[in-house]
Scaffold this motif. Structure first.
Motif, PDB file in Angstrom:
ATOM      1  N   ARG A   1      -5.216  -1.206 -12.217  1.00  0.00           N
ATOM      2  CA  ARG A   1      -5.746  -2.165 -11.261  1.00  0.00           C
ATOM      3  C   ARG A   1      -4.714  -3.233 -10.915  1.00  0.00           C
ATOM      4  NH1 ARG A   1     -10.259  -2.369 -13.430  1.00  0.00           N
ATOM      5  NH2 ARG A   1      -9.882  -4.077 -14.897  1.00  0.00           N
ATOM      6  N   GLY A   2      -3.935  -3.664 -11.912  1.00  0.00           N
ATOM      7  CA  GLY A   2      -2.907  -4.669 -11.679  1.00  0.00           C
ATOM      8  C   GLY A   2      -1.826  -4.180 -10.734  1.00  0.00           C
ATOM      9  N   VAL A   3      -1.446  -2.896 -10.858  1.00  0.00           N
ATOM     10  CA  VAL A   3      -0.450  -2.320  -9.943  1.00  0.00           C
ATOM     11  C   VAL A   3      -0.991  -2.324  -8.520  1.00  0.00           C
ATOM     12  CG1 VAL A   3       0.777  -0.205  -9.310  1.00  0.00           C
ATOM     13  CG2 VAL A   3       0.670  -0.915 -11.710  1.00  0.00           C
ATOM     14  N   ARG A   4      -2.266  -1.908  -8.350  1.00  0.00           N
ATOM     15  CA  ARG A   4      -2.853  -1.884  -7.003  1.00  0.00           C
ATOM     16  C   ARG A   4      -2.884  -3.283  -6.389  1.00  0.00           C
ATOM     17  NH1 ARG A   4      -3.829  -2.440  -2.618  1.00  0.00           N
ATOM     18  NH2 ARG A   4      -5.585  -1.702  -1.354  1.00  0.00           N
ATOM     19  N   GLU A   5      -3.304  -4.257  -7.152  1.00  0.00           N
ATOM     20  CA  GLU A   5      -3.392  -5.614  -6.630  1.00  0.00           C
ATOM     21  C   GLU A   5      -2.021  -6.180  -6.286  1.00  0.00           C
ATOM     22  OE1 GLU A   5      -7.415  -6.768  -9.217  1.00  0.00           O
ATOM     23  OE2 GLU A   5      -5.442  -7.572  -9.780  1.00  0.00           O
ATOM     24  N   THR A   6      -1.031  -5.903  -7.128  1.00  0.00           N
ATOM     25  CA  THR A   6       0.310  -6.420  -6.883  1.00  0.00           C
ATOM     26  C   THR A   6       0.939  -5.774  -5.645  1.00  0.00           C
ATOM     27  OG1 THR A   6       0.571  -6.737  -9.270  1.00  0.00           O
ATOM     28  CG2 THR A   6       2.571  -6.849  -7.923  1.00  0.00           C
ATOM     29  N   VAL A   7       0.755  -4.448  -5.505  1.00  0.00           N
ATOM     30  CA  VAL A   7       1.285  -3.747  -4.331  1.00  0.00           C
ATOM     31  C   VAL A   7       0.591  -4.255  -3.069  1.00  0.00           C
ATOM     32  CG1 VAL A   7       1.463  -1.511  -3.170  1.00  0.00           C
ATOM     33  CG2 VAL A   7       1.971  -1.692  -5.601  1.00  0.00           C
ATOM     34  N   GLY A   8      -0.731  -4.470  -3.135  1.00  0.00           N
ATOM     35  CA  GLY A   8      -1.463  -4.974  -1.980  1.00  0.00           C
ATOM     36  C   GLY A   8      -0.982  -6.344  -1.549  1.00  0.00           C
ATOM     37  N   ALA A   9      -0.760  -7.233  -2.540  1.00  0.00           N
ATOM     38  CA  ALA A   9      -0.271  -8.572  -2.212  1.00  0.00           C
ATOM     39  C   ALA A   9       1.140  -8.508  -1.627  1.00  0.00           C
ATOM     40  CB  ALA A   9      -0.275  -9.439  -3.475  1.00  0.00           C
ATOM     41  N   PHE A  10       1.958  -7.592  -2.126  1.00  0.00           N
ATOM     42  CA  PHE A  10       3.333  -7.444  -1.649  1.00  0.00           C
ATOM     43  C   PHE A  10       3.373  -6.943  -0.206  1.00  0.00           C
ATOM     44  CE2 PHE A  10       7.081  -4.737  -1.031  1.00  0.00           C
ATOM     45  CZ  PHE A  10       8.116  -5.622  -1.347  1.00  0.00           C
ATOM     46  N   SER A  11       2.516  -5.946   0.101  1.00  0.00           N
ATOM     47  CA  SER A  11       2.555  -5.346   1.442  1.00  0.00           C
ATOM     48  C   SER A  11       1.726  -6.120   2.457  1.00  0.00           C
ATOM     49  CB  SER A  11       2.054  -3.891   1.372  1.00  0.00           C
ATOM     50  OG  SER A  11       0.729  -3.844   0.894  1.00  0.00           O
ATOM     51  N   GLY A  12       0.924  -7.068   1.984  1.00  0.00           N
ATOM     52  CA  GLY A  12       0.188  -7.930   2.892  1.00  0.00           C
ATOM     53  C   GLY A  12      -1.053  -7.309   3.490  1.00  0.00           C
ATOM     54  N   GLY A  13      -1.676  -6.369   2.818  1.00  0.00           N
ATOM     55  CA  GLY A  13      -2.909  -5.778   3.341  1.00  0.00           C
ATOM     56  C   GLY A  13      -3.057  -4.353   2.885  1.00  0.00           C
ATOM     57  N   GLU A  14      -3.710  -3.515   3.708  1.00  0.00           N
ATOM     58  CA  GLU A  14      -3.937  -2.112   3.367  1.00  0.00           C
ATOM     59  C   GLU A  14      -2.615  -1.345   3.422  1.00  0.00           C
ATOM     60  OE1 GLU A  14      -7.566  -2.500   2.208  1.00  0.00           O
ATOM     61  OE2 GLU A  14      -6.623  -0.513   2.322  1.00  0.00           O
ATOM     62  N   PRO A  15      -2.374  -0.457   2.453  1.00  0.00           N
ATOM     63  CA  PRO A  15      -1.109   0.291   2.430  1.00  0.00           C
ATOM     64  C   PRO A  15      -1.047   1.318   3.550  1.00  0.00           C
ATOM     65  CG  PRO A  15      -2.609   1.116   0.749  1.00  0.00           C
ATOM     66  CD  PRO A  15      -3.261  -0.093   1.336  1.00  0.00           C
ATOM     67  N   ASP A  16       0.184   1.693   3.917  1.00  0.00           N
ATOM     68  CA  ASP A  16       0.390   2.726   4.924  1.00  0.00           C
ATOM     69  C   ASP A  16       0.282   4.120   4.337  1.00  0.00           C
ATOM     70  OD1 ASP A  16       2.975   0.700   6.416  1.00  0.00           O
ATOM     71  OD2 ASP A  16       0.844   0.859   6.955  1.00  0.00           O
ATOM     72  N   ASP A  17       0.348   4.226   3.011  1.00  0.00           N
ATOM     73  CA  ASP A  17       0.300   5.514   2.326  1.00  0.00           C
ATOM     74  C   ASP A  17      -0.665   5.396   1.158  1.00  0.00           C
ATOM     75  OD1 ASP A  17       2.886   7.793   1.035  1.00  0.00           O
ATOM     76  OD2 ASP A  17       0.814   8.121   1.656  1.00  0.00           O
ATOM     77  N   ASP A  18      -1.179   6.551   0.711  1.00  0.00           N
ATOM     78  CA  ASP A  18      -2.042   6.543  -0.468  1.00  0.00           C
ATOM     79  C   ASP A  18      -1.271   6.052  -1.694  1.00  0.00           C
ATOM     80  OD1 ASP A  18      -4.151   9.485   0.107  1.00  0.00           O
ATOM     81  OD2 ASP A  18      -3.951   7.582   1.161  1.00  0.00           O
ATOM     82  N   LEU A  19      -1.984   5.388  -2.592  1.00  0.00           N
ATOM     83  CA  LEU A  19      -1.401   4.935  -3.855  1.00  0.00           C
ATOM     84  C   LEU A  19      -2.109   5.670  -4.987  1.00  0.00           C
ATOM     85  CD1 LEU A  19      -1.423   1.052  -3.256  1.00  0.00           C
ATOM     86  CD2 LEU A  19       0.304   2.702  -2.544  1.00  0.00           C
ATOM     87  N   THR A  20      -1.347   6.372  -5.809  1.00  0.00           N
ATOM     88  CA  THR A  20      -1.927   7.115  -6.926  1.00  0.00           C
ATOM     89  C   THR A  20      -1.162   6.789  -8.200  1.00  0.00           C
ATOM     90  OG1 THR A  20      -2.641   8.911  -5.474  1.00  0.00           O
ATOM     91  CG2 THR A  20      -2.487   9.402  -7.818  1.00  0.00           C
ATOM     92  N   LEU A  21      -1.889   6.521  -9.272  1.00  0.00           N
ATOM     93  CA  LEU A  21      -1.259   6.127 -10.530  1.00  0.00           C
ATOM     94  C   LEU A  21      -2.132   6.586 -11.695  1.00  0.00           C
ATOM     95  CD1 LEU A  21       0.857   4.427 -12.178  1.00  0.00           C
ATOM     96  CD2 LEU A  21      -0.691   2.482 -11.887  1.00  0.00           C
ATOM     97  N   VAL A  22      -1.483   7.138 -12.727  1.00  0.00           N
ATOM     98  CA  VAL A  22      -2.134   7.445 -14.000  1.00  0.00           C
ATOM     99  C   VAL A  22      -1.362   6.717 -15.092  1.00  0.00           C
ATOM    100  CG1 VAL A  22      -2.693   9.226 -15.699  1.00  0.00           C
ATOM    101  CG2 VAL A  22      -3.009   9.690 -13.270  1.00  0.00           C
TER     102      VAL A  22
END
Length: 587
Positions: free
Chosen positions: A561-582
């Protein structure tokens, strides 16, 4: 071929029984349903003093038992059936313990369970529940020519043999499901292609009826439209009806099962049409029926109907398929009603809906709970149908497969290629323990079936839960990141082979990584590291490492969840590509 079992009589000594179990394990391995049912009957009867076998298998969706073999006879179709708790097989499935009955009581006796044989003719009944990884799979029912209870050592041997059969039944069901899924996705792709290139609605609807028949059998079928002005339901394409009774399939909205679905917008399965007051008799032979609405947005424009001459012929998964094809039929019809611009918009919306439905089917419903590790994964969609995929594959009690992959491109083609990758990966995992062999076979399949410009990147490994070891192959995918708690540093799980589907005879190397307490393994797709901010700066590996390090004391789910939130804050909104993480954390 496997060496056939040559014991001429029952296995009696401990050594003979051990040899029998080993041979049985080999002969039962990787068999399809019919072959497995016959082999199981032969093995269990040969190994015991029993004379008759029935093999009941549990449908996990409906919680109903179906016979693969009934009283030594292979069964075709899905009847008869037992609910859990019903009859001796249903009782064994519910109680999950073996049981022996010298004779049957009236309460235990269900005629269909014994092919109609009278209760007085049944004696010496042994039930052996089949379970795998804690999940019920079915029940073996054995009967003797007398009511004498077998010796305990014989019962113990049969219980050991039933464990081998449970493993084989589980593998057979997984293979059948993967094959069915692959066929379904192929048909949807074929239909999507036909719709995209043709404006001949009549021809398309006939093709839809052809394709549906390949996955859901019917004796009569029809696609109907509602006339908005008159409220009559008019046939567009029908099969299996008497051409002299066309008036019988012309209904008003609200009348008959088709009219009820057109009015309410709700799909329906009717196991016995003769017991349903909504049914209008258009075919004397029909015994069961299934109807799905045709929708354009929120508006119901018609209905898709299938009829069978067999009672109780359709299951919920059949209705799901019919609804998918019904949406395609609606698209084909809508193309003739709308102007070109609106038509293209609707087609893309339906394509997105189908692609997302396909994509959802191969993402795991929940994270696994295993000893020594805290595991969490997530796929955050960009709003488009991407090719990201992650999954967990239960191999044995102590080994868990973990895969993260990405298909080049987007849309239905990407989703279907990933579905094919998933189906072939799961099938080959069950056939080959060597990960490099699994990837070689999957690569060959993709090379033969996908377009030249298409490929898959993937990292797949087997987590040895007790040894805390991750054995993996990386096929051109982003390097996995392994955080070492002892040194506060990262190791990289780099590529060990080429992209999947690009080279016919590609080879892959296996590598291993130990995951100790506090260590964190992160497997991800490039949507994370290639996310950009407003000045076109990449998120990159270093920022990902910083997020993992800063949350090293937290759970795997909090890290994801922390990776998703950090990437979202960095890109300034919804990502242009899917984000997948395990994330896999040693605990």
């Amino acid at each position: 071929m496997n060496e056939p079992i040559t014991l001429a009589a029952r296995a009696t000594s401990q050594e003979e029984r051990l040899q029998f179990l080993v041979r049985a394990s080999r002969e039962l391995a990787l068999l399809k349903r019919d072959e497995l049912a016959r082999k199981a009957r032969d093995l269990l009867l040969r190994a015991s003093g029993f004379s008759e076998l029935s093999l009941w298998v549990l449908d996990p969706r409906s919680e109903v038992l179906y016979p693969w073999t009934l009283c030594n006879t292979p069964v075709l179709g899905r009847r008869p059936r037992l609910s859990v708790g019903q009859g001796v097989a249903g009782q064994a499935c519910a109680e999950e313990i073996p049981a022996f009955y010298p004779t049957l009581s009236e309460a235990q006796y269900i005629p269909e369970e014994w092919g109609g044989r009278q209760r007085s003719m049944i004696q010496g009944v042994l039930t052996l529940p089949l379970r795998r990884a804690g999940e019920p799979l079915g029940v073996v029912v054995l009967t003797k020519l007398d009511s004498t209870r077998p010796p305990e050592e014989d019962l113990s041997f049969l219980r050991e043999l039933s464990i081998q059969l449970a493993i084989a039944v589980g593998n057979s069901r997984i293979y059948a499901e993967a094959t069915r899924e692959k066929v379904q996705n192929h048909l949807l792709l074929e239909l999507g292609t036909k719709i995209s290139v043709s404006l001949d609605t009549g021809q398309l609807l006939e093709q839809i009826l052809d394709l549906v028949f390949q996955v859901v059998r019917y004796d009569a079928a029809g696609i109907y439209l509602v006339d908005k002005k008159t409220q009559w339901i008019n046939q567009q394409a029908i099969r299996g009806y008497d051409p002299n009774r066309e008036d019988a399939v012309r209904l008003k909205v609200g009348r008959g099962l088709i009219g009820w679905v057109a009015k309410t917008g709700r799909s329906v399965i009717v196991p016995d049409v003769l017991r349903d007051e909504r049914y209008v008799n258009a075919r004397a032979q029909t015994r069961s029926e299934m109807v799905a609405p045709l929708r354009v947005g929120s508006e119901v424009i018609g209905a898709f109907n299938l009829e069978s001459d067999e009672p109780d012929a359709y299951e919920p998964e059949d209705l799901e398929l019919l609804m998918t094809f019904a949406s395609q039929a609606a698209v084909a019809i809508e193309r003739t009603r709308l102007h070109a611009e609106v038509l293209e918009t609707r087609r893309l919306e339906e394509e997105l809906s189908i692609g997302q439905r396909i994509q959802r089917t191969f993402l795991p419903e929940r994270d696994p709970k295993v000893a020594n590790f805290d595991i969490a994964g997530a796929n955050y969609s960009s709003g488009l149908v991407g090719g990201d995929y992650y999954d967990y594959v239960r191999i044995t009690e102590g080994h868990l497969g973990i895969v993260v992959a990405d298909v080049s491109g987007k849309g239905i083609p990407a989703a279907l290629i990933m579905a094919a990758f998933r189906a072939s990966l799961i099938a080959e995992v069950r056939n080959n323990y060597a990960i490099r062999t699994v990837f070689s076979k999957v690569n060959k399949l993709l090379w033969e079936s996908v377009e030249v410009e298409r490929f898959v990147t993937a990292i797949y490994g087997v987590l040895d839960i007790n040894a805390r070891r991750f054995t993996y192959v990386n096929a051109g995918h982003n390097p996995g990141l392994l955080y070492r708690a002892a040194t506060d540093s990262f190791e990289s799980l780099d590529s060990t082979g080429p992209l999947l589907g690009t080279l016919e005879n590609a080879t892959f190397k296996e590598k291993q990584a130990e995951i100790g307490r506090g260590d964190i393994l992160a497997l991800y797709t490039d949507g994370i590291t290639e996310s950009m901010n407003d000045v076109q700066e990449l998120f990159g590996d270093d920022r990902l490492k910083d997020v993992i390090r800063s949350r090293k004391e937290r759970s795997a789910a909090e890290i994801v969840r922390g990776v998703r939130e950090t990437v979202g804050a960095f890109s300034g909104g919804e990502p242009d590509d899917d984000l997948t993480l395990v994330a896999v954390k040693g605990v």
